[in-house]
Structure formats: C-alpha cells, structure tokens
Design a protein around this motif. Structure first.
Motif, short mmCIF file in Angstrom:
data_model
loop_
_atom_site.label_atom_id
_atom_site.label_comp_id
_atom_site.label_asym_id
_atom_site.label_seq_id
_atom_site.Cartn_x
_atom_site.Cartn_y
_atom_site.Cartn_z
N ASN A 29 9.32 7.46 -1.93
CA ASN A 29 9.53 7.01 -3.30
C ASN A 29 8.64 5.81 -3.62
O ASN A 29 8.09 5.69 -4.74
CB ASN A 29 11.00 6.64 -3.52
N ALA A 30 8.48 4.89 -2.65
CA ALA A 30 7.59 3.74 -2.87
C ALA A 30 6.15 4.20 -3.03
O ALA A 30 5.39 3.67 -3.85
CB ALA A 30 7.72 2.76 -1.70
N LEU A 31 5.77 5.21 -2.25
CA LEU A 31 4.39 5.69 -2.29
C LEU A 31 4.06 6.34 -3.64
O LEU A 31 3.01 6.06 -4.22
CB LEU A 31 4.19 6.70 -1.15
N VAL A 32 4.94 7.19 -4.16
CA VAL A 32 4.63 7.89 -5.41
C VAL A 32 4.61 6.93 -6.60
O VAL A 32 3.97 7.20 -7.62
CB VAL A 32 5.62 9.04 -5.69
N ARG A 33 5.28 5.77 -6.46
CA ARG A 33 5.26 4.77 -7.53
C ARG A 33 4.02 3.89 -7.49
O ARG A 33 3.70 3.21 -8.46
CB ARG A 33 6.52 3.88 -7.45
N THR A 80 -8.68 1.35 -4.61
CA THR A 80 -7.72 2.37 -4.99
C THR A 80 -6.56 2.39 -4.00
O THR A 80 -6.75 2.24 -2.79
CB THR A 80 -8.38 3.77 -5.00
N CYS A 81 -5.34 2.56 -4.53
CA CYS A 81 -4.19 2.76 -3.66
C CYS A 81 -4.07 4.26 -3.40
O CYS A 81 -3.93 5.06 -4.31
CB CYS A 81 -2.90 2.24 -4.32
N PHE A 82 -4.15 4.62 -2.13
CA PHE A 82 -4.29 6.02 -1.71
C PHE A 82 -3.12 6.38 -0.79
O PHE A 82 -2.80 5.63 0.13
CB PHE A 82 -5.63 6.17 -0.99
N GLY A 83 -2.46 7.50 -1.05
CA GLY A 83 -1.29 7.89 -0.27
C GLY A 83 -1.52 9.14 0.55
O GLY A 83 -2.26 10.04 0.14
N ILE A 84 -0.89 9.19 1.72
CA ILE A 84 -0.92 10.38 2.58
C ILE A 84 0.51 10.71 2.95
O ILE A 84 1.26 9.84 3.42
CB ILE A 84 -1.73 10.15 3.87
N VAL A 85 0.90 11.98 2.77
CA VAL A 85 2.26 12.43 3.09
C VAL A 85 2.16 13.64 4.01
O VAL A 85 1.39 14.57 3.75
CB VAL A 85 3.05 12.79 1.82
N SER A 86 2.94 13.65 5.08
CA SER A 86 2.92 14.76 6.03
C SER A 86 4.25 14.85 6.75
O SER A 86 5.01 13.88 6.82
CB SER A 86 1.79 14.56 7.05
N MET A 115 -1.38 4.05 1.99
CA MET A 115 0.05 4.12 2.23
C MET A 115 0.38 5.49 2.83
O MET A 115 -0.22 6.50 2.44
CB MET A 115 0.85 3.93 0.93
N THR A 116 1.30 5.53 3.78
CA THR A 116 1.67 6.80 4.40
C THR A 116 3.19 6.96 4.39
O THR A 116 3.93 5.97 4.37
CB THR A 116 1.18 6.89 5.86
N ALA A 117 3.62 8.21 4.40
CA ALA A 117 5.06 8.49 4.46
C ALA A 117 5.27 9.88 5.02
O ALA A 117 4.54 10.81 4.70
CB ALA A 117 5.69 8.40 3.07
N GLN A 118 6.26 10.00 5.90
CA GLN A 118 6.70 11.33 6.33
C GLN A 118 7.64 11.90 5.28
O GLN A 118 8.34 11.16 4.57
CB GLN A 118 7.40 11.25 7.68
N THR A 119 7.66 13.21 5.19
CA THR A 119 8.42 13.87 4.14
C THR A 119 9.90 13.47 4.15
O THR A 119 10.52 13.32 3.10
CB THR A 119 8.30 15.40 4.31
N LEU A 160 -0.45 11.36 10.35
CA LEU A 160 -0.58 10.15 9.54
C LEU A 160 -1.33 9.05 10.30
O LEU A 160 -2.19 8.37 9.73
CB LEU A 160 0.81 9.64 9.13
N ARG A 161 -1.02 8.88 11.59
CA ARG A 161 -1.71 7.85 12.37
C ARG A 161 -3.20 8.16 12.50
O ARG A 161 -4.05 7.29 12.33
CB ARG A 161 -1.07 7.74 13.76
N ALA A 162 -3.52 9.42 12.82
CA ALA A 162 -4.92 9.80 12.96
C ALA A 162 -5.67 9.66 11.64
O ALA A 162 -6.82 9.19 11.61
CB ALA A 162 -5.02 11.24 13.48
N ALA A 163 -5.03 10.04 10.54
CA ALA A 163 -5.67 9.94 9.23
C ALA A 163 -5.97 8.50 8.87
O ALA A 163 -7.05 8.18 8.33
CB ALA A 163 -4.78 10.57 8.16
N GLU A 164 -5.05 7.59 9.17
CA GLU A 164 -5.29 6.17 8.88
C GLU A 164 -6.50 5.65 9.62
O GLU A 164 -7.32 4.92 9.06
CB GLU A 164 -4.05 5.34 9.24
#
Length: 328
Positions: free
Chosen positions: A270-274, A229-235, A259-263, A241-245
């Motif tokens: 945008n890449a993450l939500v796609r 599964t492709c799983f995203g984390i946003v914060s 995949m991670t992204a800061q708000t 994000l580093r600790a979660a990874e």
C-alpha cells in the motif's frame, strides 16, 4: 555482448554487484551453457575491478555449480547433466541395461519388416513414449524455503503452460519427497541447480534447469526513467526483489528511489502504490497491485504506471520442457 556496470560508491560490495549480474546473465541464458565467460583481464578493463576480485567472483560461481574452470582454456557456463535437449541415450544407460540397445534394434527391425518406414516407426515410438509420460509425469518444482515465493511463481507459470499438476517442494524437503516418489522430474531455476542436483542424483531422478526471462524490456525501461523517479518492484519472491535492487543500483546508482514489496505484505504494498510513479511486477502479482491501487485511488493524484513482466520462465524453456515431458 553483455555489459556489466559497477557503482563504485555503492554500499553494495563491487564483487556482489558483479556476482549478481553474471548470475542473472547465466540464469536468463544471455550466457548459455558452454559459453566462455570473459577473461579476468577483459572484465577488469570493462568494470574497473581488480582481476583478483573477478577471480573471486568466478570461484563463487564455480562453488555453486554454475560454471566450470578449464585449465588453460577459461571459465565456461556449466552444461547441466540433464540439460533440456534431444540428447541420445548416454553410455550409463547402456551400462545399466546392456541389452537395451538390442531390444530397441529388434523392435525397430520388426516394424520395418511389417512395411513401416523409419519416419513412421519413429512416430510410433514417440507417440507411445509421449502417452506414457503424460500418464505418469510427476513434476516437482523446488526452491529454497527462504525464498519459496520464487517456487510459487514457477509453479503457477508451469501449471498454466503445461496444463498438468505441478507440486512445489521446498529444497530442504526435496530428499524426503523423492523418497516417496517412484518417478518424476524435478524442475528448478539455474540459480538453484547445484543444490537440486546434489539431492536428486542419489535418487536417480533427473533435474531439468529452466532459464528465466531476460527482462530486456524492463531493463530498458529502468535505463530511461527520469532521474529521482520513485520506482516500485512487486513480486512473490524476496530473492527476485533483492537481485533486482542490486542490478538496478548497478545501472542507475542513486538516480532512482527504489521501493520493493512482496505481494503478501499489505503494508509495504500500500505504501508503494501511493509513492511510486512506475511499478514493475510479475504476472502473479499484477492482480494484487491493481487491487491496492484501486483501494488507494482517493489518495492518489495520479495512479502509477503498472508494467507486468511477461513471465519469470523464458518462453524457450517452456517449449523445450513440454518436449522433454512429452507434452508437445
């Protein structure tokens, strides 16, 4: 009982995996103050790591002020000097103000002579203290400048919960800010308590550590996601994000594409939500995630599932902080 998981084939060093997992267990109060950490022998049996590696991790935790080593007894989660509690007056206060106890006794005796009960006198004292705290309370949230996003997250949640102004101060500027403040309370995550206390103690300013939410539901979700599964984390926070990874990789290895992204990073968001099928985000990031999904809707076969976390700060910490500040 907290279980630690080490991925031996990971690019992340085993000691770093264990360090982050224990640090998270302390910060989320799964290991509360005074808790005795597992012996190096027990942890070696659980994780497969050499006891020397575990000892190294424990020394790192001690160096940053999260644990104390007691000779012949073990390693214990450090109880901070200003731990949130209903603590009685400590001897240093009496040393600074030797007549204070007599003043309190005299005031209490006068109330009792006027016919007040002990409970009524207590309510009068607490009401006056609470009122003064509400009038003069100055709460400063601090976090390292390199991860100021986690400070923004704490500030937003505390302002909503406490309903008073909360000032965010980068850790590097905390000493200067305290020089300008005549009073106040510094609040920070246990992740940063050692550095915050070192800066606040010379100013005679209290530091209150807060416990983070334990993310039990989110961890359960990670455990149950299908392989590949492709799983995203946003914060807001790069540190989260580093600790979660690290923690997710310790749980699932290469089973998930994370995949991670800061708000504020529109390109990565945008890449993450796609790409991601499931996205976990903090409450402060939920609006930005939903906006990005709406903007990309024409390109999505199926929108990702968005799971906002309850909070970053644990509910019990909020309740105890209100009591400490006289706001409950």
């Amino acid at each position: 009982m907290v279980q630690f998981h080490i991925q031996p084939d990971s690019d992340i060093p085993a000691s770093t995996q264990l360090f982050n997992q224990i640090r998270f267990a302390i910060a989320s109060r799964q290991f509360p103050p005074g808790h005795r950490l597992p012996s190096t022998r027990a942890l070696a049996m659980q994780t497969g790591l050499h006891r020397n590696t575990i000892s190294k991790v424990y020394r790192q935790l001690e160096d940053i002020g999260l644990v104390d080593a007691q000779a012949g007894s073990g390693i214990y989660v450090r109880a901070q000097g200003n731990e949130i509690s209903g603590a009685r007056l400590r001897s240093p206060i009496l040393e600074q103000h030797p007549q204070a106890y007599k003043v309190v006794q005299k005031g209490l005796d006068e109330l009792l002579n006027q016919g007040c009960s002990l409970n009524q006198a207590r309510e009068l004292f607490l009401a006056e203290i609470d009122w003064r705290l509400r009038c003069s309370a100055r709460v400063l949230v601090t976090a390292p400048g390199q991860d100021i996003g986690v400070g923004e997250l704490m500030t937003q949640e505390l302002e909503q919960a406490l309903r008073i102004p909360v000032q965010l101060v980068p850790m590097e500027q905390l000493s200067d800010a305290l020089d300008q403040a005549h009073s106040g309370t510094v609040v920070t995550s246990r992740y940063f308590i050692g550095e915050a206390e070192a800066k606040a103690a010379p100013k005679s300013v209290r530091v209150i550590p807060i416990d983070i939410y334990n993310y039990a539901k989110e961890i359960h979700l990670v455990r149950t996601l299908p392989k590949d599964t492709c799983f995203g984390i946003v914060s807001l926070s790069s540190g989260i994000l580093r600790a979660a990874e690290v923690i997710i990789h310790s749980l699932r290895g290469d089973d998930l594409l994370v995949m991670t992204a800061q708000t504020g990073d529109a390109y990565k968001l945008n890449a993450l939500v796609r790409t991601a099928r499931t996205i976990i985000c903090d409450q402060a990031s939920a609006g930005a995630v939903k906006t990005a999904i709406t903007a990309a809707r024409d390109d999505l076969i199926r929108p990702p599932q968005v799971v906002p976390c309850e909070n970053y700060i644990g509910a019990e910490s909020i309740s105890l902080l209100k009591r400490e500040l006289g706001l409950s």
